[in-house]
Design a protein around this motif. Structure first.
Motif, PDB file in Angstrom:
ATOM      1  N   LEU B 230       0.842  -1.201   0.000  1.00  0.00           N
ATOM      2  CA  LEU B 230       0.000   0.000   0.000  1.00  0.00           C
ATOM      3  C   LEU B 230       0.878   1.252   0.000  1.00  0.00           C
ATOM      4  N   GLY B 231       1.992   1.203   0.763  1.00  0.00           N
ATOM      5  CA  GLY B 231       2.923   2.334   0.820  1.00  0.00           C
ATOM      6  C   GLY B 231       3.543   2.623  -0.545  1.00  0.00           C
ATOM      7  N   ASP B 232       3.730   1.552  -1.335  1.00  0.00           N
ATOM      8  CA  ASP B 232       4.313   1.717  -2.672  1.00  0.00           C
ATOM      9  C   ASP B 232       3.257   2.098  -3.707  1.00  0.00           C
ATOM     10  N   ASP B 233       2.028   2.338  -3.217  1.00  0.00           N
ATOM     11  CA  ASP B 233       0.925   2.720  -4.090  1.00  0.00           C
ATOM     12  C   ASP B 233       0.599   1.646  -5.129  1.00  0.00           C
ATOM     13  N   LYS B 234       0.746   0.383  -4.712  1.00  0.00           N
ATOM     14  CA  LYS B 234       0.402  -0.718  -5.614  1.00  0.00           C
ATOM     15  C   LYS B 234      -1.114  -0.880  -5.649  1.00  0.00           C
ATOM     16  N   ARG B 235      -1.572  -1.598  -6.683  1.00  0.00           N
ATOM     17  CA  ARG B 235      -3.029  -1.780  -6.848  1.00  0.00           C
ATOM     18  C   ARG B 235      -3.493  -3.010  -6.071  1.00  0.00           C
ATOM     19  N   LEU B 236      -4.142  -2.753  -4.926  1.00  0.00           N
ATOM     20  CA  LEU B 236      -4.675  -3.842  -4.106  1.00  0.00           C
ATOM     21  C   LEU B 236      -6.200  -3.764  -4.120  1.00  0.00           C
ATOM     22  N   PHE B 237      -6.837  -4.913  -4.379  1.00  0.00           N
ATOM     23  CA  PHE B 237      -8.292  -4.916  -4.444  1.00  0.00           C
ATOM     24  C   PHE B 237      -8.889  -5.921  -3.464  1.00  0.00           C
ATOM     25  N   ALA B 238     -10.075  -5.547  -2.987  1.00  0.00           N
ATOM     26  CA  ALA B 238     -10.810  -6.453  -2.108  1.00  0.00           C
ATOM     27  C   ALA B 238     -11.749  -7.289  -2.970  1.00  0.00           C
ATOM     28  N   TYR B 239     -11.733  -8.607  -2.777  1.00  0.00           N
ATOM     29  CA  TYR B 239     -12.632  -9.510  -3.505  1.00  0.00           C
ATOM     30  C   TYR B 239     -13.707  -9.957  -2.524  1.00  0.00           C
ATOM     31  N   ARG B 240     -14.914  -9.488  -2.765  1.00  0.00           N
ATOM     32  CA  ARG B 240     -15.989  -9.767  -1.808  1.00  0.00           C
ATOM     33  C   ARG B 240     -16.497 -11.196  -1.960  1.00  0.00           C
ATOM     34  N   PHE B 241     -16.447 -11.944  -0.877  1.00  0.00           N
ATOM     35  CA  PHE B 241     -16.932 -13.325  -0.874  1.00  0.00           C
ATOM     36  C   PHE B 241     -18.266 -13.366  -0.161  1.00  0.00           C
ATOM     37  N   LYS B 242     -19.226 -14.051  -0.775  1.00  0.00           N
ATOM     38  CA  LYS B 242     -20.508 -14.251  -0.095  1.00  0.00           C
ATOM     39  C   LYS B 242     -20.704 -15.742   0.078  1.00  0.00           C
TER      40      LYS B 242
END
Lengths: 371, 380
Positions: B230-242
């Motif tokens: 996150l500090g390196d400004d990388k692309r992190l995404f949340a994958y919503r699980f149901k």
């Protein structure tokens, strides 16, 4: 280990199980919910350290072949061991040619190629546990040419009518092998199980063939009995011969009693089968179940008494199943009453509310039928 | 590696000490669940069903039973050529002494050589002690679609419970992760991390090599690797699980997860043949139900003998309930025996434990589930 290979033989003429056998050979019949009949002979061989096994198949091999697969589930060494499935189609022409000898003769090359000194022949239509390594040792000690396994029964008048019997002298020498005509209660039922040297088997196959194309292995042994030392060994424990519809039903019913089951199953003598990866069985709040044997993957909301359920059966609310053998994947609808039946695989009884037969003559519901 | 160029690593080294005596001899992933399964069957079956061919299992605590259990990859169908389950306990290396895994990230770092053999494009990191069914291939598709550097599976939890979890704060619209907070006292989001990560392997590999040398690092994905990304400004995404997801950390929650199976519309649905959970093939008789048995609301598996009463309970492989015995609101682990006339209420009877004749264990109004881990003597 014991320099023996195994032959699992299929049923030939005379033997017919109405209904079920239309779909698969007897060896592939579902038995006691999670097994197939052939699991017993193969497990017996495997547990006896015999891991070269020939399985003879005639008609409708699909179910049997897919059940046996690589044989890995029978705990057979995947390098030194081998399950060989051998086909024969002689029977198609006329039932008179449908003999064990015909099947062996067709595959004689495979039998001759075995480097083992002894052979154990065991049928795929009989259910019993036996330690063949002990029997082979007894056979060698006795000096006999052929050892036959038999089971003494006291109901040969009404049961085992498609089986052969052994006529024995006092020293357990076999005088003759004859069909059971049902004229005496006490008989020594021949378990269609043989132990002999491989070379003798090859010799007998050739001699039988030279004598008559309709000859069976028992025919040639009878024919040559003056030249052969044939002896019987008595088997103890559970024994069932699945040789007609009634005997299939009875064998299943008998094993609902756990005391009887303990004479067949022993933790030291596991009976292997193919796993189906079904989840456990779910019994709902309305379920009532007594004196029954249930496989995994079932959903039970109804009443089950004195019955056997195969894998993945669905029993709806208010359904009542009594004294019945229900094969895998069958569904019994709401309020349906099933009594004294064999319900074949994937059948659904939904619309007819009462399927009840006389206890002496259990009924049969066809595979995949919806009624 | 042919199927989707993603390799999976399952973190299975934890003890699960809040499971008390159940994990004295086995690691938590090897704990039995749901009649015939073990917890680790879930991530392994999910991998097999998601088309992942190579799975490394990182073991550490009491790993003898777990190692031999997972090594037989054919149980999950992970045994074709180019496929397998590999047990990876800590080992001695030429350039470093024998070292335990110092954290979740370190467990992966110490096995970079293993992963490099397969040269995967993506690395899936899983936890070995969660019960859920999930298609990781769909998560990978999401990861690719977002051109993410890392994707973290999240599940929505009630906001008031969110302070028990690692929480992902996102930008709301695209689910891009802006912040990761471990157990926030005042949570800003209810998206809890499930401990399931997909990384682009080349990037992660670089980070891990740096992390290994960093004396300040605790070598943990949540505490170190994710914040660095996150500090390196990388692309992190949340994958919503149901769907159903359970971390069975305590005896109560292990009991509860078993009880969930009794609900007619339970979300886990182990009977679904399109997503089978595979497990060890045990040689056992079918279930034997005796003449005086009474069974209501129960989940029972092969090898059991039920001669008494079973109500609202889950009975594992080879467990026995003798005549006159009653098992109510309880879990009998593999091989447990409840002898004649004994009563078990709101209890979890551990593997192979016998409750003697006429004994009474557990109580209907207890706050917690009683763990029976030692033989209970019968009343004579």
């Amino acid at each position: 280990m014991y320099k023996a290979f195994g032959i699992v033989n299929s049923s030939s003429k005379n033997i017919r199980v109405e209904g079920l056998e239309d779909y698969r050979p007897i060896g592939a019949f579902s038995f006691l919910g999670r097994y197939r009949v052939i699991d017993f002979p193969i497990s017996n061989l495997s547990n006896s350290d015999i891991d070269r096994i020939q399985i003879y198949v005639q008609e409708k091999p699909r179910t049997l072949v897919s059940h046996i697969g690589t044989g890995r589930h029978y705990n057979i060494n995947s390098k030194s061991g081998r399950l060989q499935i051998l086909f024969s189609d002689t029977a198609k022409r006329n039932d008179i040619y449908n003999t064990d000898i015909a099947a062996y003769y067709e595959n004689l090359e495979c039998i001759e190629a075995m480097h083992h000194e002894y052979v154990v022949i065991t049928p795929d239509y009989m259910v019993y546990s036996a330690d063949f390594s002990t029997l082979i040792a007894q056979h060698i000690d006795s000096g006999a040419d052929i050892t036959l396994l038999y089971h003494s029964v006291d109901n040969a008048k009404e049961a085992y009518l498609n089986c052969n019997i052994l006529n024995l002298n006092k020293q357990r020498g076999v005088l003759s092998i004859e069909p059971n005509h049902g004229n005496a209660k006490n008989r020594n039922i021949f378990m269609d199980t043989y132990i002999m040297k491989k070379d003798l088997l090859v010799d007998l196959i050739k001699k039988a063939r030279a004598t008559s194309s309709a000859f069976t292995l028992t025919d040639i042994i009878n024919e040559l009995h003056n030249d052969l030392d044939v002896r019987g060994i008595s088997h103890r424990g559970f024994f069932a011969s699945i040789t007609d519809f009634q005997s299939y039903y009875d064998a299943n019913m008998d094993l609902i009693n756990i005391k009887t089951a303990q004479t067949l199953f022993d933790s030291e003598w596991p009976i292997y089968t193919r796993t189906n990866d079904s989840c456990p069985t779910h019994y709902y709040g309305t379920a009532e179940i007594r004196n029954s044997v249930v496989s995994n993957g079932c959903q039970v909301e109804g009443t089950i008494e004195n019955s056997i359920l195969g894998r993945g059966c669905i029993i709806h609310k208010g359904a009542v199943i009594k004294n019945s053998v229900v094969l895998a994947g069958a569904e019994i609808g709401e309020g349906v009453h099933v009594e004294n039946q064999v319900v074949d695989k994937l059948a659904k009884i939904l619309h007819v509310k009462e399927v009840v037969s006389d206890p002496a003559l259990p009924g049969y519901i066809k595979r995949g039928d919806i009624i | 590696m042919k199927q989707n160029s993603m390799l999976a690593m399952i973190l299975a080294g934890g003890r699960g000490s809040r499971l008390h005596d159940l994990t004295n001899k086995v690691a938590k992933p090897a704990v039995s669940y749901g009649g015939k399964y073990r917890i680790v069957d879930f991530p392994l079956s999910n991998c097999a069903n998601s088309g992942i061919d190579v799975v490394g299992v990182l073991t550490q605590y009491e790993s003898v039973e777990l190692n031999s259990y997972v090594a037989a990859g054919r149980r999950w169908g992970l045994d074709s050529k180019d496929s397998g389950v590999y047990v990876l306990p800590p080992r001695e290396k030429a350039d470093a002494g024998l070292d335990v895994y110092r954290g979740t990230a370190d467990a992966i770092s110490q096995n970079i050589d293993f992963i490099d053999q397969y040269a995967p494009e993506y690395l899936l990191v899983l936890s070995g002690d969660h019960i859920y069914k999930m298609n990781y291939d769909k998560m990978l598709a999401y990861h690719k679609e977002r051109q993410a550097d890392a994707t973290i599976a999240v599940i929505e939890v009630p906001l008031k419970e969110a302070s028990r979890f690692g929480i992902m704060n996102t930008d709301g619209e695209t689910d891009r992760i802006t912040e990761f907070v471990e157990k926030p006292p005042v949570p800003q989001s209810n998206l809890a991390s499930m401990g399931i990560y997909i990384f682009n392997w080349k990037l992660l590999r670089r980070l891990l090599l740096a992390d290994m040398k960093n004396p300040e690092s605790s070598h943990d994905f949540g505490k170190d690797i994710i914040p660095t990304l996150l500090g390196d400004d990388k692309r992190l995404f949340a994958y919503r699980f149901k769907g159903y997801w359970k971390d069975v950390g305590t005896i109560d929650s292990l009991w509860e997860a078993n009880m969930d199976l009794l609900s007619p519309d339970n979300e886990l649905d182990l009977s679904d043949r399109t997503w089978t959970i595979y497990t060890e093939d045990v040689t056992a008789l079918p279930q034997y139900i005796g003449t005086e048995a009474k069974i209501q609301n129960a989940y029972i598996t092969q090898g059991c003998i039920i001669e008494g009463e079973v109500t609202n309970s889950v009975i594992f492989t080879g467990a026995k309930v003798r005549p006159g015995a009653k098992v109510i609101d309880s879990v009998l682990m593999p091989g447990a025996v409840v002898e004649d006339g004994a009563v078990v209420v709101r209890a979890l009877v551990a593997n192979g434990i016998t409750v003697g004749k006429g004994a009474l264990v557990g109580s209907a109004d207890s706050e917690h589930i009683e763990l029976i881990a030692k033989r209970v003597k019968g009343a004579e």
